[in-house]
Design a protein around this motif. Sequence first.
Motif, PDB file in Angstrom:
ATOM      1  N   GLY A   1       0.763  -1.239   0.000  1.00 34.06           N
ATOM      2  CA  GLY A   1       0.000   0.000   0.000  1.00 34.06           C
ATOM      3  C   GLY A   1       0.791   1.285   0.000  1.00 34.06           C
ATOM      4  O   GLY A   1       0.213   2.351   0.133  1.00 34.06           O
ATOM      5  N   GLU A   2       2.105   1.225  -0.167  1.00 33.86           N
ATOM      6  CA  GLU A   2       2.890   2.440  -0.013  1.00 33.86           C
ATOM      7  C   GLU A   2       3.378   3.074  -1.301  1.00 33.86           C
ATOM      8  O   GLU A   2       3.404   4.291  -1.408  1.00 33.86           O
ATOM      9  N   ASP A   3       3.781   2.245  -2.285  1.00 32.11           N
ATOM     10  CA  ASP A   3       4.380   2.862  -3.469  1.00 32.11           C
ATOM     11  C   ASP A   3       3.978   2.217  -4.791  1.00 32.11           C
ATOM     12  O   ASP A   3       4.594   2.455  -5.811  1.00 32.11           O
ATOM     13  N   THR A   4       2.914   1.397  -4.774  1.00 29.39           N
ATOM     14  CA  THR A   4       2.463   0.751  -6.006  1.00 29.39           C
ATOM     15  C   THR A   4       0.936   0.825  -6.107  1.00 29.39           C
ATOM     16  O   THR A   4       0.240   0.430  -5.178  1.00 29.39           O
ATOM     17  N   VAL A   5       0.479   1.348  -7.244  1.00 30.06           N
ATOM     18  CA  VAL A   5      -0.946   1.407  -7.548  1.00 30.06           C
ATOM     19  C   VAL A   5      -1.120   0.847  -8.958  1.00 30.06           C
ATOM     20  O   VAL A   5      -0.672   1.454  -9.928  1.00 30.06           O
ATOM     21  N   HIS A   6      -1.726  -0.332  -9.048  1.00 31.04           N
ATOM     22  CA  HIS A   6      -2.028  -0.926 -10.344  1.00 31.04           C
ATOM     23  C   HIS A   6      -3.365  -0.375 -10.819  1.00 31.04           C
ATOM     24  O   HIS A   6      -4.249  -0.104 -10.005  1.00 31.04           O
ATOM     25  N   ILE A   7      -3.517  -0.241 -12.114  1.00 33.89           N
ATOM     26  CA  ILE A   7      -4.807   0.145 -12.685  1.00 33.89           C
ATOM     27  C   ILE A   7      -5.373  -1.086 -13.387  1.00 33.89           C
ATOM     28  O   ILE A   7      -4.884  -1.496 -14.432  1.00 33.89           O
ATOM     29  N   ALA A   8      -6.380  -1.694 -12.767  1.00 32.62           N
ATOM     30  CA  ALA A   8      -7.022  -2.883 -13.338  1.00 32.62           C
ATOM     31  C   ALA A   8      -8.044  -2.446 -14.377  1.00 32.62           C
ATOM     32  O   ALA A   8      -8.723  -1.429 -14.203  1.00 32.62           O
ATOM     33  N   ASP A   9      -8.169  -3.230 -15.441  1.00 34.94           N
ATOM     34  CA  ASP A   9      -9.168  -2.896 -16.449  1.00 34.94           C
ATOM     35  C   ASP A   9     -10.560  -2.858 -15.823  1.00 34.94           C
ATOM     36  O   ASP A   9     -11.327  -1.932 -16.063  1.00 34.94           O
ATOM     37  N   LEU A  10     -10.872  -3.856 -15.013  1.00 33.71           N
ATOM     38  CA  LEU A  10     -12.148  -3.914 -14.296  1.00 33.71           C
ATOM     39  C   LEU A  10     -11.919  -4.521 -12.919  1.00 33.71           C
ATOM     40  O   LEU A  10     -11.101  -5.433 -12.772  1.00 33.71           O
ATOM     41  N   ALA A  11     -12.652  -4.028 -11.961  1.00 35.63           N
ATOM     42  CA  ALA A  11     -12.617  -4.617 -10.619  1.00 35.63           C
ATOM     43  C   ALA A  11     -14.016  -4.532 -10.030  1.00 35.63           C
ATOM     44  O   ALA A  11     -14.772  -3.604 -10.328  1.00 35.63           O
ATOM     45  N   VAL A  12     -14.350  -5.506  -9.207  1.00 32.10           N
ATOM     46  CA  VAL A  12     -15.621  -5.503  -8.494  1.00 32.10           C
ATOM     47  C   VAL A  12     -15.323  -5.445  -7.011  1.00 32.10           C
ATOM     48  O   VAL A  12     -14.477  -6.196  -6.509  1.00 32.10           O
ATOM     49  N   THR A  13     -16.012  -4.549  -6.333  1.00 29.64           N
ATOM     50  CA  THR A  13     -15.936  -4.470  -4.883  1.00 29.64           C
ATOM     51  C   THR A  13     -17.354  -4.487  -4.335  1.00 29.64           C
ATOM     52  O   THR A  13     -18.279  -4.048  -5.011  1.00 29.64           O
ATOM     53  N   CYS A  14     -17.499  -4.999  -3.142  1.00 29.23           N
ATOM     54  CA  CYS A  14     -18.810  -4.999  -2.493  1.00 29.23           C
ATOM     55  C   CYS A  14     -18.804  -4.072  -1.282  1.00 29.23           C
ATOM     56  O   CYS A  14     -19.641  -4.183  -0.390  1.00 29.23           O
ATOM     57  N   GLU A  15     -17.860  -3.152  -1.276  1.00 22.87           N
ATOM     58  CA  GLU A  15     -17.826  -2.090  -0.273  1.00 22.87           C
ATOM     59  C   GLU A  15     -18.582  -0.888  -0.838  1.00 22.87           C
ATOM     60  O   GLU A  15     -18.474  -0.582  -2.018  1.00 22.87           O
ATOM     61  N   GLU A  16     -19.342  -0.227  -0.001  1.00 25.31           N
ATOM     62  CA  GLU A  16     -20.071   0.957  -0.467  1.00 25.31           C
ATOM     63  C   GLU A  16     -19.101   2.027  -0.934  1.00 25.31           C
ATOM     64  O   GLU A  16     -18.046   2.224  -0.340  1.00 25.31           O
ATOM     65  N   HIS A  17     -19.483   2.714  -2.016  1.00 23.06           N
ATOM     66  CA  HIS A  17     -18.652   3.797  -2.535  1.00 23.06           C
ATOM     67  C   HIS A  17     -18.757   5.021  -1.629  1.00 23.06           C
ATOM     68  O   HIS A  17     -19.837   5.381  -1.182  1.00 23.06           O
ATOM     69  N   ARG A  18     -17.635   5.631  -1.385  1.00 20.99           N
ATOM     70  CA  ARG A  18     -17.576   6.898  -0.637  1.00 20.99           C
ATOM     71  C   ARG A  18     -16.854   7.901  -1.530  1.00 20.99           C
ATOM     72  O   ARG A  18     -15.865   7.578  -2.176  1.00 20.99           O
ATOM     73  N   SER A  19     -17.344   9.111  -1.574  1.00 22.91           N
ATOM     74  CA  SER A  19     -16.817  10.116  -2.510  1.00 22.91           C
ATOM     75  C   SER A  19     -15.335  10.407  -2.310  1.00 22.91           C
ATOM     76  O   SER A  19     -14.650  10.772  -3.260  1.00 22.91           O
ATOM     77  N   GLU A  20     -14.830  10.223  -1.120  1.00 27.09           N
ATOM     78  CA  GLU A  20     -13.415  10.519  -0.863  1.00 27.09           C
ATOM     79  C   GLU A  20     -12.472   9.384  -1.286  1.00 27.09           C
ATOM     80  O   GLU A  20     -11.249   9.547  -1.266  1.00 27.09           O
ATOM     81  N   GLN A  21     -13.018   8.247  -1.665  1.00 26.94           N
ATOM     82  CA  GLN A  21     -12.179   7.110  -2.057  1.00 26.94           C
ATOM     83  C   GLN A  21     -11.452   7.397  -3.366  1.00 26.94           C
ATOM     84  O   GLN A  21     -12.052   7.875  -4.318  1.00 26.94           O
ATOM     85  N   ARG A  22     -10.178   7.068  -3.387  1.00 27.01           N
ATOM     86  CA  ARG A  22      -9.379   7.241  -4.597  1.00 27.01           C
ATOM     87  C   ARG A  22      -8.920   5.898  -5.171  1.00 27.01           C
ATOM     88  O   ARG A  22      -8.398   5.854  -6.257  1.00 27.01           O
ATOM     89  N   HIS A  23      -9.121   4.822  -4.400  1.00 28.10           N
ATOM     90  CA  HIS A  23      -8.751   3.492  -4.882  1.00 28.10           C
ATOM     91  C   HIS A  23      -9.914   2.537  -4.627  1.00 28.10           C
ATOM     92  O   HIS A  23     -10.894   2.895  -3.988  1.00 28.10           O
ATOM     93  N   THR A  24      -9.807   1.336  -5.163  1.00 31.07           N
ATOM     94  CA  THR A  24     -10.859   0.329  -5.023  1.00 31.07           C
ATOM     95  C   THR A  24     -10.642  -0.408  -3.706  1.00 31.07           C
ATOM     96  O   THR A  24      -9.645  -1.110  -3.540  1.00 31.07           O
ATOM     97  N   VAL A  25     -11.569  -0.242  -2.803  1.00 27.46           N
ATOM     98  CA  VAL A  25     -11.465  -0.838  -1.474  1.00 27.46           C
ATOM     99  C   VAL A  25     -11.952  -2.291  -1.528  1.00 27.46           C
ATOM    100  O   VAL A  25     -13.014  -2.579  -2.070  1.00 27.46           O
ATOM    101  N   SER A  26     -11.164  -3.194  -0.983  1.00 29.11           N
ATOM    102  CA  SER A  26     -11.508  -4.619  -0.868  1.00 29.11           C
ATOM    103  C   SER A  26     -12.051  -5.215  -2.169  1.00 29.11           C
ATOM    104  O   SER A  26     -13.166  -5.753  -2.196  1.00 29.11           O
ATOM    105  N   PRO A  27     -11.259  -5.177  -3.247  1.00 30.30           N
ATOM    106  CA  PRO A  27     -11.741  -5.792  -4.489  1.00 30.30           C
ATOM    107  C   PRO A  27     -11.964  -7.290  -4.298  1.00 30.30           C
ATOM    108  O   PRO A  27     -11.201  -7.948  -3.605  1.00 30.30           O
ATOM    109  N   VAL A  28     -13.028  -7.800  -4.916  1.00 27.90           N
ATOM    110  CA  VAL A  28     -13.365  -9.219  -4.836  1.00 27.90           C
ATOM    111  C   VAL A  28     -12.923  -9.931  -6.108  1.00 27.90           C
ATOM    112  O   VAL A  28     -12.423 -11.041  -6.074  1.00 27.90           O
ATOM    113  N   VAL A  29     -13.129  -9.259  -7.248  1.00 27.16           N
ATOM    114  CA  VAL A  29     -12.778  -9.808  -8.559  1.00 27.16           C
ATOM    115  C   VAL A  29     -12.018  -8.743  -9.337  1.00 27.16           C
ATOM    116  O   VAL A  29     -12.375  -7.557  -9.289  1.00 27.16           O
TER     117      VAL A  29
END
Length: 193
Positions: free
Chosen positions: A76-104
């Motif tokens: 979580g410190e120096d690498t951010v991958h950009i996935a073509d698609l990701a699914v998360t079942c965490e509610e979206h929050r406007s301040e989020q900048r990354h995908t929280v708890s991706p499932v797929v």
Amino acid sequence: MAAPEPERMSAREFLDWSPTDGRSYELCRGEIRAMAPTRPAHQILTGRLARLLDEALDERETCSVRIEAPILAPDGEDTVHIADLAVTCEEHRSEQRHTVSPVVILEILSPTTEIRDRRVKLPDYRRIESIQEIVFLAQDQLYAEAHRRFDSDRWQIDLLQTKEARLRLESLGFDQPLQTVYRRIELSDPDRG
């Protein structure tokens, strides 16, 4: 004269950064890397899969599909991958900048991304505890590779290469034949050189 883009960043800095050149970037071990522009087949596959996944998630109120989804590497410190698609079942929050708890996570393979997707992203994705399935799809031939978490250290891999083969994402209740996924995409013949 525009200010030069920074050469190194932390994950937090990267997620807050707004590049001014219209290109897409990933962050790898603190280094900013430009991503190659996508081809039409890649764009069609991404759009179709996003639609099919979204339909499969209709009954799950908190789940959502993210396109060009920022995924933090496990440290979580120096690498951010950009996935073509990701699914998360965490509610979206406007301040989020990354995908929280991706499932797929789904990645569309291309000649310019396949080695990095397999050697760099896949090991990082497998270390994210919330991820249950990772799918690679070729953009130029009928091919899907589904990685399913078997337990904390082992994964099962299913290779799909026929129109009748079904892409199943057990964690989401998703089930589609490859011919639907690849509809209206001109595919190359893998047996021709």
